[in-house]
Motif scaffolding. Structure first.
Motif, PDB file in Angstrom:
ATOM      1  N   PHE A  82     -54.918  46.321 -15.121  1.00 12.72           N
ATOM      2  CA  PHE A  82     -56.048  45.707 -14.416  1.00 12.72           C
ATOM      3  C   PHE A  82     -57.358  45.896 -15.177  1.00 12.72           C
ATOM      4  O   PHE A  82     -58.250  45.048 -15.119  1.00 12.72           O
ATOM      5  CB  PHE A  82     -56.170  46.279 -13.003  1.00 12.72           C
ATOM      6  CG  PHE A  82     -55.173  45.707 -12.037  1.00 12.72           C
ATOM      7  CD1 PHE A  82     -55.314  44.410 -11.564  1.00 12.72           C
ATOM      8  CD2 PHE A  82     -54.087  46.447 -11.612  1.00 12.72           C
ATOM      9  CE1 PHE A  82     -54.396  43.865 -10.676  1.00 12.72           C
ATOM     10  CE2 PHE A  82     -53.163  45.915 -10.731  1.00 12.72           C
ATOM     11  CZ  PHE A  82     -53.315  44.626 -10.260  1.00 12.72           C
ATOM     12  N   GLY A  85     -57.668  43.162 -18.049  1.00 15.57           N
ATOM     13  CA  GLY A  85     -58.033  41.819 -17.613  1.00 15.57           C
ATOM     14  C   GLY A  85     -56.984  40.770 -17.879  1.00 15.57           C
ATOM     15  O   GLY A  85     -57.046  39.672 -17.312  1.00 15.57           O
ATOM     16  N   LEU A  88     -54.864  40.006 -14.662  1.00 14.67           N
ATOM     17  CA  LEU A  88     -55.586  39.196 -13.683  1.00 14.67           C
ATOM     18  C   LEU A  88     -55.710  37.750 -14.149  1.00 14.67           C
ATOM     19  O   LEU A  88     -55.637  36.820 -13.339  1.00 14.67           O
ATOM     20  CB  LEU A  88     -56.972  39.791 -13.429  1.00 14.67           C
ATOM     21  CG  LEU A  88     -57.001  41.128 -12.678  1.00 14.67           C
ATOM     22  CD1 LEU A  88     -58.427  41.645 -12.578  1.00 14.67           C
ATOM     23  CD2 LEU A  88     -56.391  40.970 -11.288  1.00 14.67           C
ATOM     24  N   SER A  89     -55.898  37.546 -15.450  1.00 18.69           N
ATOM     25  CA  SER A  89     -55.991  36.191 -15.982  1.00 18.69           C
ATOM     26  C   SER A  89     -54.683  35.436 -15.783  1.00 18.69           C
ATOM     27  O   SER A  89     -54.673  34.291 -15.319  1.00 18.69           O
ATOM     28  CB  SER A  89     -56.354  36.240 -17.468  1.00 18.69           C
ATOM     29  OG  SER A  89     -56.359  34.943 -18.034  1.00 18.69           O
ATOM     30  N   LEU A  91     -52.375  36.139 -13.635  1.00 21.88           N
ATOM     31  CA  LEU A  91     -52.147  35.990 -12.196  1.00 21.88           C
ATOM     32  C   LEU A  91     -52.948  34.821 -11.643  1.00 21.88           C
ATOM     33  O   LEU A  91     -52.450  34.051 -10.811  1.00 21.88           O
ATOM     34  CB  LEU A  91     -52.527  37.286 -11.486  1.00 21.88           C
ATOM     35  CG  LEU A  91     -52.166  37.401 -10.008  1.00 21.88           C
ATOM     36  CD1 LEU A  91     -50.669  37.260  -9.808  1.00 21.88           C
ATOM     37  CD2 LEU A  91     -52.657  38.733  -9.461  1.00 21.88           C
ATOM     38  N   ARG A  92     -54.177  34.655 -12.108  1.00 22.88           N
ATOM     39  CA  ARG A  92     -54.999  33.526 -11.666  1.00 22.88           C
ATOM     40  C   ARG A  92     -54.382  32.198 -12.116  1.00 22.88           C
ATOM     41  O   ARG A  92     -54.315  31.239 -11.335  1.00 22.88           O
ATOM     42  CB  ARG A  92     -56.413  33.665 -12.216  1.00 22.88           C
ATOM     43  CG  ARG A  92     -57.354  32.564 -11.744  1.00 22.88           C
ATOM     44  CD  ARG A  92     -58.765  32.755 -12.250  1.00 22.88           C
ATOM     45  NE  ARG A  92     -58.842  32.665 -13.708  1.00 22.88           N
ATOM     46  CZ  ARG A  92     -59.031  33.698 -14.521  1.00 22.88           C
ATOM     47  NH1 ARG A  92     -59.163  34.919 -14.018  1.00 22.88           N
ATOM     48  NH2 ARG A  92     -59.086  33.534 -15.823  1.00 22.88           N
ATOM     49  N   THR A 295     -47.398  39.751  -5.020  1.00 20.67           N
ATOM     50  CA  THR A 295     -48.236  38.550  -4.885  1.00 20.67           C
ATOM     51  C   THR A 295     -47.495  37.446  -4.150  1.00 20.67           C
ATOM     52  O   THR A 295     -48.061  36.761  -3.281  1.00 20.67           O
ATOM     53  CB  THR A 295     -48.674  38.054  -6.266  1.00 20.67           C
ATOM     54  OG1 THR A 295     -49.371  39.095  -6.952  1.00 20.67           O
ATOM     55  CG2 THR A 295     -49.577  36.837  -6.146  1.00 20.67           C
TER      56      THR A 295
END
Length: 314
Positions: A82, A85, A88-89, A91-92, A295
């Motif tokens: 996390f 980054g 998160l990228s 996952l987005r 998720t």
């Protein structure tokens, strides 16, 4: 000299036999060897349940290809991923991809179901044509569209022939719009399945309700929106659930089309997991898999529950 039973006795005996026959047939119908289910349960246990449970163990270790054995490190893997980054990228990107695929796949499928609802020879042939991509390999679909969408590919060639100019659009070269193009390809592949589910829902609607709407003077659009679409609630639930769950676990088509590029703009979480595992960072890949699993549960489960409640209300 043979004796025969009186007629009333024979009649009663025959009636009792006829009454007992259905009961025996029912007992035979519900009795089956339960051991035939054991291979399926064994495969489910070995290839799904056990790996899922192990994700909750190895995600908290330093398991890798660069050392023998492993030790528990707590939440260090989560903190590193996390903080970097990259997780998160990806996952987005996965959530955007899943939303686009679910909307496009079901939108295309619903329109096709309405257009091909009539039971004609042309419509039956068209249904087969639109369902064929469902049977194709996702990797094959991805490689074919990769060739078509290259700057010197067939699509630009057709556009150039129609416009009389030299067209060299990089369909898969934009960091903004490539995810949309890849989502359209994925939706094209699976829209035939959504079409069949919607068509099954349209075919099983009660004719008296539709006839009452017609008698009341409802237009085609009004009937579709106020009568037919609410009756399609079970089909909508199934299609949205399968499209959302399937796309959040997507890998094949996006890998064949872009391999996560350009600039990681189409790098789904499964592609990131695959690369991390290939680098020998097994614990980090397992941590990503656990994040993806959580998720899916957090995002998809509320949507499915909402659609199920909507069915009961309608």
């Amino acid at each position: 000299m043979a004796t025969t039973a009186p007629a009333p006795a024979r009649t009663a005996h025959a009636a009792a036999g006829r009454a007992a026959a259905p009961a025996s047939r029912r007992r035979r119908a519900v009795s089956y060897p339960s051991w035939m289910l054991w291979p399926a349960f064994a495969a489910l246990l070995v290839f799904f349940l056990v790996p899922t449970l192990l994700n909750f163990v190895y995600a908290f270790t330093d398991w890798s290809a660069f050392k023998q054995g492993f030790g528990f490190v707590g939440t260090q893997n989560f903190q590193r991923l996390f903080a970097d980054g990259s997780l998160l990228s990806s996952l987005r990107v996965t959530l955007v991809w899943a939303l686009l695929v679910a909307l496009l796949q079901n939108g295309f499928g619903f329109v096709l179901a309405l257009l091909l609802e009539g039971d004609t020879r042309v419509n039956r042939g068209a249904r087969i044509v639109f369902f064929l991509p469902v049977l194709l390999s996702p990797l094959a679909v991805g490689y074919v569209f990769q060739a078509l969408l290259r700057p010197d590919g067939a699509l630009n060639g057709v556009l150039g022939a129609l416009t009389g100019t030299d067209v060299s659009i990089a369909w898969l070269g934009s960091t903004t719009w490539t995810i949309v193009v890849v989502s359209v390809v994925q939706a094209w592949k699976w829209m035939g399945l959504s079409m069949l589910i919607f068509m099954a829902g349209l075919k099983t609607m009660p004719t008296d309700v539709l006839e009452a709407a017609r008698i009341d003077g409802a237009s085609w659009w009004r009937t579709l929106w106020s009568v037919r679409f609410p009756l399609l609630a079970p089909a909508v639930t199934f299609n949205v659930a399968t499209a959302l769950l399937g796309s959040m676990n997507g890998f094949d088509t996006a890998t064949a089309l872009t391999n996560g590029g350009p600039a990681r703009s189409t790098e789904l979480l499964n592609i990131f997991i695959f690369r991390t595992f290939g680098q020998g960072l097994y614990a980090q890949a397992t941590t990503m898999s656990l994040v993806l699993f959580l998720t899916v549960v957090i995002v998809a489960l509320p949507v499915i529950l909402y659609l199920r409640r909507r069915e009961n209300v309608l």
